[in-house]
Motif scaffolding. Sequence first.
Motif, PDB file in Angstrom:
ATOM      1  N   UNK A 207       0.846  -1.208   0.000  1.00 45.61           N
ATOM      2  CA  UNK A 207       0.000   0.000   0.000  1.00 45.61           C
ATOM      3  C   UNK A 207       0.874   1.247   0.000  1.00 45.61           C
ATOM      4  N   UNK A 208       0.235   2.353  -0.383  1.00 45.18           N
ATOM      5  CA  UNK A 208       0.948   3.616  -0.167  1.00 45.18           C
ATOM      6  C   UNK A 208       0.963   3.898   1.336  1.00 45.18           C
ATOM      7  N   UNK A 209       2.002   4.585   1.794  1.00 45.30           N
ATOM      8  CA  UNK A 209       2.058   5.019   3.197  1.00 45.30           C
ATOM      9  C   UNK A 209       2.021   6.540   3.188  1.00 45.30           C
ATOM     10  N   UNK A 210       1.031   7.155   3.846  1.00 45.09           N
ATOM     11  CA  UNK A 210       1.012   8.623   3.871  1.00 45.09           C
ATOM     12  C   UNK A 210       2.157   9.162   4.717  1.00 45.09           C
ATOM     13  N   UNK A 211       2.406  10.462   4.608  1.00 44.16           N
ATOM     14  CA  UNK A 211       3.535  11.068   5.316  1.00 44.16           C
ATOM     15  C   UNK A 211       3.440  10.806   6.815  1.00 44.16           C
ATOM     16  N   UNK A 212       4.540  10.304   7.375  1.00 41.98           N
ATOM     17  CA  UNK A 212       4.530   9.896   8.773  1.00 41.98           C
ATOM     18  C   UNK A 212       5.924   9.949   9.391  1.00 41.98           C
ATOM     19  N   UNK A 213       5.954   9.882  10.729  1.00 43.15           N
ATOM     20  CA  UNK A 213       7.184   9.602  11.463  1.00 43.15           C
ATOM     21  C   UNK A 213       7.068   8.153  11.926  1.00 43.15           C
ATOM     22  N   UNK A 214       8.210   7.488  12.140  1.00 46.62           N
ATOM     23  CA  UNK A 214       8.174   6.105  12.627  1.00 46.62           C
ATOM     24  C   UNK A 214       8.151   6.077  14.152  1.00 46.62           C
ATOM     25  N   UNK A 215       7.494   5.083  14.691  1.00 46.66           N
ATOM     26  CA  UNK A 215       7.354   4.866  16.136  1.00 46.66           C
ATOM     27  C   UNK A 215       6.822   6.095  16.897  1.00 46.66           C
ATOM     28  N   UNK A 216       5.776   6.762  16.353  1.00 46.22           N
ATOM     29  CA  UNK A 216       5.133   7.819  17.139  1.00 46.22           C
ATOM     30  C   UNK A 216       4.416   7.214  18.341  1.00 46.22           C
ATOM     31  N   UNK A 217       4.400   5.901  18.366  1.00 44.91           N
ATOM     32  CA  UNK A 217       3.759   5.129  19.434  1.00 44.91           C
ATOM     33  C   UNK A 217       4.649   5.021  20.670  1.00 44.91           C
ATOM     34  N   UNK A 218       5.872   5.587  20.613  1.00 54.11           N
ATOM     35  CA  UNK A 218       6.814   5.514  21.747  1.00 54.11           C
ATOM     36  C   UNK A 218       6.989   6.903  22.333  1.00 54.11           C
ATOM     37  N   UNK A 219       7.210   6.920  23.634  1.00 55.20           N
ATOM     38  CA  UNK A 219       7.430   8.187  24.335  1.00 55.20           C
ATOM     39  C   UNK A 219       8.541   8.992  23.649  1.00 55.20           C
ATOM     40  N   UNK A 220       9.609   8.304  23.264  1.00 53.41           N
ATOM     41  CA  UNK A 220      10.694   8.952  22.530  1.00 53.41           C
ATOM     42  C   UNK A 220      10.739   8.368  21.123  1.00 53.41           C
ATOM     43  N   UNK A 292       9.918  27.220  20.059  1.00 57.44           N
ATOM     44  CA  UNK A 292      10.217  26.792  18.683  1.00 57.44           C
ATOM     45  C   UNK A 292       9.728  25.360  18.475  1.00 57.44           C
ATOM     46  N   UNK A 293       9.359  25.041  17.225  1.00 51.42           N
ATOM     47  CA  UNK A 293       8.910  23.686  16.918  1.00 51.42           C
ATOM     48  C   UNK A 293      10.099  22.736  17.066  1.00 51.42           C
ATOM     49  N   UNK A 294       9.927  21.710  17.885  1.00 54.70           N
ATOM     50  CA  UNK A 294      11.041  20.810  18.201  1.00 54.70           C
ATOM     51  C   UNK A 294      10.805  19.400  17.679  1.00 54.70           C
ATOM     52  N   UNK A 295       9.577  19.039  17.405  1.00 52.40           N
ATOM     53  CA  UNK A 295       9.299  17.654  17.023  1.00 52.40           C
ATOM     54  C   UNK A 295       7.914  17.541  16.384  1.00 52.40           C
ATOM     55  N   UNK A 296       7.806  16.661  15.391  1.00 55.93           N
ATOM     56  CA  UNK A 296       6.518  16.326  14.784  1.00 55.93           C
ATOM     57  C   UNK A 296       6.270  14.838  15.039  1.00 55.93           C
ATOM     58  N   UNK A 297       5.052  14.536  15.422  1.00 53.62           N
ATOM     59  CA  UNK A 297       4.660  13.149  15.711  1.00 53.62           C
ATOM     60  C   UNK A 297       3.426  12.882  14.875  1.00 53.62           C
ATOM     61  N   UNK A 298       3.551  11.979  13.897  1.00 54.16           N
ATOM     62  CA  UNK A 298       2.449  11.856  12.949  1.00 54.16           C
ATOM     63  C   UNK A 298       2.500  10.528  12.212  1.00 54.16           C
ATOM     64  N   UNK A 299       1.407   9.764  12.275  1.00 54.76           N
ATOM     65  CA  UNK A 299       1.244   8.598  11.402  1.00 54.76           C
ATOM     66  C   UNK A 299      -0.234   8.249  11.452  1.00 54.76           C
ATOM     67  N   UNK A 300      -0.926   8.609  10.388  1.00 51.89           N
ATOM     68  CA  UNK A 300      -2.373   8.399  10.407  1.00 51.89           C
ATOM     69  C   UNK A 300      -2.738   6.928  10.604  1.00 51.89           C
ATOM     70  N   UNK A 301      -1.929   6.033  10.040  1.00 58.51           N
ATOM     71  CA  UNK A 301      -2.265   4.602  10.137  1.00 58.51           C
ATOM     72  C   UNK A 301      -2.002   4.016  11.527  1.00 58.51           C
ATOM     73  N   UNK A 302      -1.377   4.793  12.412  1.00 56.34           N
ATOM     74  CA  UNK A 302      -1.120   4.310  13.771  1.00 56.34           C
ATOM     75  C   UNK A 302      -1.929   5.087  14.811  1.00 56.34           C
ATOM     76  N   UNK A 303      -2.880   5.862  14.345  1.00 61.90           N
ATOM     77  CA  UNK A 303      -3.577   6.775  15.246  1.00 61.90           C
ATOM     78  C   UNK A 303      -4.815   6.127  15.851  1.00 61.90           C
ATOM     79  N   UNK A 304      -5.019   6.364  17.158  1.00 58.37           N
ATOM     80  CA  UNK A 304      -6.238   5.916  17.818  1.00 58.37           C
ATOM     81  C   UNK A 304      -7.336   6.947  17.612  1.00 58.37           C
TER      82      UNK A 304
END
Length: 386
Positions: A207-220, A292-304
Amino acid sequence: MNTAALADYRRYPLTSPLSAVQVLPDRVQVRWADDRLSPFHHQWLRDNCPCAQCVYSVTREQLVEIIDVPEDLDCLAARIDSQGCLCLDWSDGHQSRFDPGWLRAHAYDRQSREERRTNKAQSQLWDSHLQLPVFDYQSLMDDPKALLQWLLALRDIGLTQVRGAPTEPGSLALIARRIAFIRESNFGVLFNVQSKADADSNAYTAFNLPLHSDLPTRELQPGLQFLHCLVNDAEGGESIFVDGFAIAQALRHEDPDAFRALCEIPVEFRNKDRHSDYRCLAPIIALNALGDVAEIRMANFLRGPFDTTEQQMPRLYRAYRRFIALTREARFRVIRRLDPGQLWCFDNRRTLHARNAFDPASGARHFQGCYIDRDELLSRILVLQR
Ligand code: OGA
Ligand code: ZN
Ligand code: ZN
């Protein structure tokens, strides 16, 4: 009198020598050759005394705790010695000696602090016109100078490509370990990105994967991500990147309320399979203490499912839609197809990545990936710069 003047592995070049010193009731004021005046409070100086009693010479870590020094500590005498160091005699009998380069690098007068802020490495924002920083595998393996250039590009730009790498499975670990040890996860030390029948992530499909970060499911979230192409005979599967910091900045500018909503309202990301269940509740945009923006956390396919108040729900959906709409705008997107022996290395907490769908019937596609934390990158840079 002990002679230790520096408790560090870094060197502090002398930008301007000490020219005069004056003792005031609660501080010592120094004048530098370039006429800058820097105050240093008695407590601060005593706290940072580098002598062998205050710092263990083997570890270069503090032994003294300021609470064990009198709060009304007085400075009885101050002078600049023949080597240009600042020497102080304290009312409790202790003596301290400071290297002028170190002292200047840590001075906290307004001008010195301002100077440090402006000299600090800044993220260089990019868009679809990015001149992709490309590095040669063998040079990175052999040449510490090339390695440092790569690491600086990762820190400041957050997206790089390496060419000329081997295509043997597992070889990614060799170049990753040039930076530091690898951060293992439930997907392994190295993970195999291949279309699999029993996929435990949408990443392991075609499948296509939309724009995301990996392991947004972890505290770090992992700081660096590698994606190494071993085989790419399938049609499709192009890589897409956007600078998440540039998108956050555009959102802040174009829709401040949506920006605030994504900074304030936490969202849950979930990674569940038969053996593990990771969940992390955090806002999509994280700011640092300076705003200042320090981090983006994003993955639609991993979102509750969103869980916020009745009043905030429409605001969150509006903001979330705006953010995704921006990531789909061509002005932000860098699109490239990776060939065997090439790899991506990028800042996973800043640069969002995506993949177009591919056709497994048209040929094989095999990538391997791994992660390294951002602390390791920054530490490696400082050591290489020593
Ligand atoms: C991933 C991923 C990209 C690709 O595995 O997390 O984003 O090109 N893969 O397959
Ligand atoms: Zn001391
Ligand atoms: Zn990914």
